[in-house]
Scaffold this motif. Structure first.
Motif, PDB file in Angstrom:
ATOM      1  N   SER A 147       3.645  -0.389  10.429  1.00  0.00           N
ATOM      2  CA  SER A 147       3.766  -1.768   9.941  1.00  0.00           C
ATOM      3  C   SER A 147       5.102  -2.378  10.328  1.00  0.00           C
ATOM      4  O   SER A 147       5.240  -3.601  10.393  1.00  0.00           O
ATOM      5  N   TRP A 150     -10.192  -4.499   3.064  1.00  0.00           N
ATOM      6  CA  TRP A 150      -9.882  -5.851   3.544  1.00  0.00           C
ATOM      7  C   TRP A 150     -11.095  -6.762   3.467  1.00  0.00           C
ATOM      8  O   TRP A 150     -10.990  -7.945   3.152  1.00  0.00           O
ATOM      9  N   LYS A 160      -7.562 -12.321  -2.104  1.00  0.00           N
ATOM     10  CA  LYS A 160      -6.819 -12.145  -0.853  1.00  0.00           C
ATOM     11  C   LYS A 160      -5.312 -12.214  -1.108  1.00  0.00           C
ATOM     12  O   LYS A 160      -4.531 -11.478  -0.479  1.00  0.00           O
ATOM     13  N   SER A 190      -2.387  -9.255  -0.542  1.00  0.00           N
ATOM     14  CA  SER A 190      -1.096  -9.454   0.133  1.00  0.00           C
ATOM     15  C   SER A 190       0.056  -8.969  -0.737  1.00  0.00           C
ATOM     16  O   SER A 190       1.044  -8.436  -0.228  1.00  0.00           O
ATOM     17  N   GLU A 232      -0.008  -2.767   4.667  1.00  0.00           N
ATOM     18  CA  GLU A 232      -1.318  -2.761   5.287  1.00  0.00           C
ATOM     19  C   GLU A 232      -1.600  -4.088   5.997  1.00  0.00           C
ATOM     20  O   GLU A 232      -2.191  -4.118   7.075  1.00  0.00           O
ATOM     21  N   SER A 233      -1.167  -5.185   5.373  1.00  0.00           N
ATOM     22  CA  SER A 233      -1.358  -6.497   5.994  1.00  0.00           C
ATOM     23  C   SER A 233      -0.601  -6.584   7.316  1.00  0.00           C
ATOM     24  O   SER A 233      -1.127  -7.083   8.320  1.00  0.00           O
ATOM     25  N   ARG A 234       0.630  -6.077   7.325  1.00  0.00           N
ATOM     26  CA  ARG A 234       1.419  -6.130   8.560  1.00  0.00           C
ATOM     27  C   ARG A 234       0.853  -5.181   9.620  1.00  0.00           C
ATOM     28  O   ARG A 234       0.925  -5.459  10.821  1.00  0.00           O
ATOM     29  N   TRP A 283      -7.485 -16.892   5.103  1.00  0.00           N
ATOM     30  CA  TRP A 283      -6.777 -15.729   5.652  1.00  0.00           C
ATOM     31  C   TRP A 283      -5.310 -16.050   5.918  1.00  0.00           C
ATOM     32  O   TRP A 283      -4.421 -15.311   5.499  1.00  0.00           O
ATOM     33  N   GLN A 335      -2.430 -14.249   3.673  1.00  0.00           N
ATOM     34  CA  GLN A 335      -1.769 -13.135   4.353  1.00  0.00           C
ATOM     35  C   GLN A 335      -0.344 -13.488   4.777  1.00  0.00           C
ATOM     36  O   GLN A 335       0.485 -12.595   4.968  1.00  0.00           O
ATOM     37  N   ALA A 360       2.398 -11.803   2.817  1.00  0.00           N
ATOM     38  CA  ALA A 360       2.729 -10.409   3.118  1.00  0.00           C
ATOM     39  C   ALA A 360       3.432 -10.300   4.452  1.00  0.00           C
ATOM     40  O   ALA A 360       4.474  -9.662   4.584  1.00  0.00           O
ATOM     41  N   ASP A 361       2.866 -10.959   5.475  1.00  0.00           N
ATOM     42  CA  ASP A 361       3.369 -10.796   6.836  1.00  0.00           C
ATOM     43  C   ASP A 361       4.743 -11.433   7.032  1.00  0.00           C
ATOM     44  O   ASP A 361       5.530 -10.981   7.867  1.00  0.00           O
TER      45      ASP A 361
END
Length: 211
Positions: free
Chosen positions: A34, A79, A103, A107, A113-115, A169, A173, A176-177
């Motif tokens: 990640s 996911w 969702k 995040s 996991e998101s990354r 999405w 997300q 997190a990202d």
């Protein structure tokens, strides 16, 4: 999703030590992948992070790719679950808002996991492309048809159902990202960004979906 899951060298009846070591490898690999992506990660670094020797790690997984596939396979099952849970018989706005909330929770609970997923997609979905075509696309097609049905009935505003899903999405997300960027901009005084993010996104999508 089971078709993408690699077989490691342990039997289904693993000992407690084997289960512990396997979990340590996957947890360490999640950190490494990640952060560095697939190309930047190495078996040596994963083994070091897991507190194992390289030969010991290779007993459980024959390659870096096998570890990566194990992580991605387990991730996608979780996911896709919120999208699979969209209920055609439910209230359309509440069903979509429940999806948004879940969702966002993912995040918050699973940023690594998101990354990992984002890195895989940014690098051309080298390992996930078959799964995107055979699992993700049919699911999105199915749920887009449900959303389109709600629109035809006049229960929610007429929008492109695919781009509605894409926007959910991206807007969830993102937290997190791009966590470091968000927390830097908001500052330490703001604290946890997720409660306010949820209020904002619920308001945004409620207004967007209003017939």
């Amino acid at each position: 999703m089971n078709s993408a899951r690699p077989k490691d060298k342990t039997s289904p009846h693993r000992t407690r030590i084997q289960r512990k070591n396997r979990e340590a490898i996957l947890d360490a690999a999640l950190d490494v992948f990640s952060t560095d992506g697939f190309r930047g990660a190495t078996v040596d670094r994963i083994a070091q992070a897991a507190g194992l020797s390289k030969p010991n790690l290779l007993y459980y997984f024959p390659s870096k790719e096998a570890i990566h596939l194990a992580l991605l396979s387990g991730l996608l099952d979780r996911w896709l679950a919120p999208l699979q849970a969209l209920d055609p018989t439910g209230d359309p706005v509440e069903e979509i808002l429940r999806y948004v909330r879940r969702k966002l929770e993912i995040s918050r609970e699973m940023p690594r996991e998101s990354r990992l997923f984002a890195n895989e997609i940014l690098q051309g979905a080298r390992h996930l492309q078959p799964t995107l075509e055979t699992v993700l696309k049919p699911l999105v097609d199915e749920q887009a048809a449900v959303i389109e049905g709600w629109m035809r009935e006049g229960r929610i505003a007429t929008l492109n159902p695919y781009h509605l899903i894409f926007s959910i999405w991206s807007l969830t997300q993102h937290y997190a990202d791009f966590d470091v960027q968000i927390r830097t901009v908001l500052g330490e005084a703001e604290g946890d960004p997720f409660p306010e993010a949820q209020r904002y996104l619920v308001t945004l999508f409620t207004r967007m979906l209003k017939p």
